[in-house]
Scaffold this active site. Structure first.
Site, PDB file in Angstrom:
ATOM      1  CG  HIS A 127     -11.970 -43.250  18.364  1.00 11.88           C
ATOM      2  ND1 HIS A 127     -11.576 -42.699  17.164  1.00 11.88           N
ATOM      3  CD2 HIS A 127     -13.136 -43.895  18.118  1.00 11.88           C
ATOM      4  CE1 HIS A 127     -12.463 -43.020  16.224  1.00 11.88           C
ATOM      5  NE2 HIS A 127     -13.430 -43.753  16.783  1.00 11.88           N
TER       6      HIS A 127
ATOM      7  CB  VAL B  90      -0.928   0.009   1.237  1.00 14.10           C
ATOM      8  CG1 VAL B  90      -1.728   1.305   1.311  1.00 14.10           C
ATOM      9  CG2 VAL B  90      -1.858  -1.200   1.217  1.00 14.10           C
TER      10      VAL B  90
END
Length: 466
Positions: free
Chosen positions: A445, A238
């Site tokens: 799990h 910019v």
């Protein structure tokens, strides 16, 4: 022997300063902490980590309702609308509870809060709001503030060109938000406003987002954010921002030079980094100089070049992270109390709290390769049962290990809960774990954390689920 008002005076009540104050008090020292904000907690709690996470979480819930994620679970909603004022209020409520919590902890631990900004008169005397206070040891923990972009004036009250503080407090959803800087802060706040309905363009000077993170993470980040609807302009700088009324016109061009173009936006976020807060401390009065980056150099024990003066957190070298400052806060208090403080600066995790989250600890693959021969294993979240069930397919876990010893050198991951997953990896690095140590540790799990186990299995052999 000189009589002091306090054993320890901490300048700054952010994550480093308030933790140092509490720890020093726990160790039996008489402690004061000077801070000029209306509430304790520094940038992090007031206008940084905490309010941004409140908006990230709220905007995530909104996006789930709007984008049809709820419908996948059989949850039918009517028209979904945004009450931005209510979302901002729940953010403020979170901040109020947490800053008030620190004030409670100060009282509980008999830490004196000196309200006002502090400046040195000499190495053991500090002026706070016009009153001189003495201490045997003084800790500088003044944190950091937004790095300005030369020639671009931030005005948070006007709400057109803002910094991170202003971007957290907008009272409207921008039509087009341009984010200058593709680092953590720019992407987090860009994510908030994109989810709430803004068009978002990210302009990054470098050729990838998230400087400092692993290369694979950086490449994947650009893909994910583009998929989410952000426009990403890499290798772009910019060169100017002009504001007329409620509109900003940005001039941008390739970082390497080339044809300029303009972007029009009703909000521009300047997020090109942060710099140490050292101005106004009166360091010249105690003969303490800063380095080229404006940081205060210290030894491993956080002593500065001036006896009796210490420094921690964003004002010293290292990553500008709240948890790094907290660790240093505990350590400096222990050193001052005659104990040994410990901070392993090689094991400081970093997290980007977008959706999904990006996290890493230890060496990047690029840095590890420079040091020697390595093994790398990746496991996709798409093959993780919990991520799949939760409709969270994006991301992976990557384990980097020494080729001969298989000792883990770094872990990088993209997952919905990567920020929490990385704690296990940090612990593994802290204990000098091998990939086998992780692979042969039972993981519950179904959990996202199983992806780390499977990635570790890939270092010594093969994962099961791919």
């Amino acid at each position: 022997m000189a009589e002091y008002d306090y054993d320890v005076l901490i300048i700054g009540a952010g994550p480093g300063g308030y933790v140092a104050a509490i720890r020093a008090a726990q160790l039996g020292l008489k402690v004061a902490c000077a801070d000029g904000r209306e509430t304790l907690g520094g940038t992090c709690l007031n206008v940084g980590c905490i309010p941004s996470k409140a908006l990230l979480h709220g905007s995530e819930k909104f996006a789930e309702a709007v984008d049809g994620t709820f419908a996948k679970y059989g949850i039918k909603t009517g028209p979904v609308t945004l009450d931005l004022a209510a979302m901002q209020q729940q953010k403020l409520d979170s901040v109020k509870q947490l800053t008030g919590g620190i004030e409670f902890l100060f009282k509980k631990n008999k830490v004196t809060w000196l309200k006002g900004y502090a400046a040195f008169e000499d190495a053991h005397t500090v002026s706070v709001a016009g009153t001189s206070v003495t201490a045997r040891d003084v800790v500088i923990a003044t944190g950091s503030s937004v790095t300005p972009l030369p020639g671009v004036a931030v005005d948070n009250d006007a709400g057109v060109v803002v910094d991170s503080t202003g971007a957290l407090a907008l009272d409207r959803v921008p039509e087009h938000l341009v984010v200058i800087g593709g680092g953590v802060i720019g992407l987090e706040l860009g994510s908030v406003w994109r989810r709430l309905g803004a068009k978002v363009t990210v302009v990054e000077f470098l050729d990838q987002l998230l400087p400092g993170m692993d290369g694979d993470i950086r490449k994947e980040a650009a893909k994910i954010f583009k998929k989410q609807g952000m426009e990403i302009k890499l290798s772009t700088k910019v060169t100017g921002v002009a504001v007329k009324g409620k509109t900003a016109t940005l001039t941008v061009e390739p970082s390497a030079g080339g044809a300029a173009e303009t972007l029009s936006a009703d909000c521009v976020l300047v997020a090109i980094g942060r710099r140490p807060n050292v101005d106004g401390l009166g360091l010249e009065k105690i003969g303490l100089e800063v380095n080229k980056r404006g940081q205060i150099e210290t030894g491993h024990d956080f002593r500065t070049a001036v006896p009796g003066v210490w420094a921690i957190g964003d004002v010293i070298p290292g990553p500008m992270l709240a948890h790094k400052a907290e660790d240093e806060g505990v350590a400096v208090a222990e050193f001052i109390a005659g104990q040994t403080g410990i901070v392993n600066h090689n094991v400081i995790p970093g997290v980007v709290y977008t959706f999904p989250e990006f996290a890493g600890v230890g060496l990047t693959e690029e840095a590890a390769r420079e040091k020697g021969e390595i093994k790398v294993s990746k496991f996709p979240m798409l093959a993780n049962s919990r991520a799949k069930t939760n409709h969270e397919p994006d991301g992976f876990v990557k384990v980097i290990a020494d080729a001969k010893t298989e000792r883990v050198l770094g872990v990088w991951c993209i997952a919905s809960v990567a920020g929490s997953m990385i704690a296990e990896a940090a612990l593994a690095l802290e204990f000098g774990a091998t990939a086998e140590d992780i692979a042969y540790t039972s993981h519950a799990h179904p959990t996202h954390a199983e992806a780390l186990k499977e990635a570790a299995m890939g270092i010594g052999g093969k994962p099961i689920h791919i």
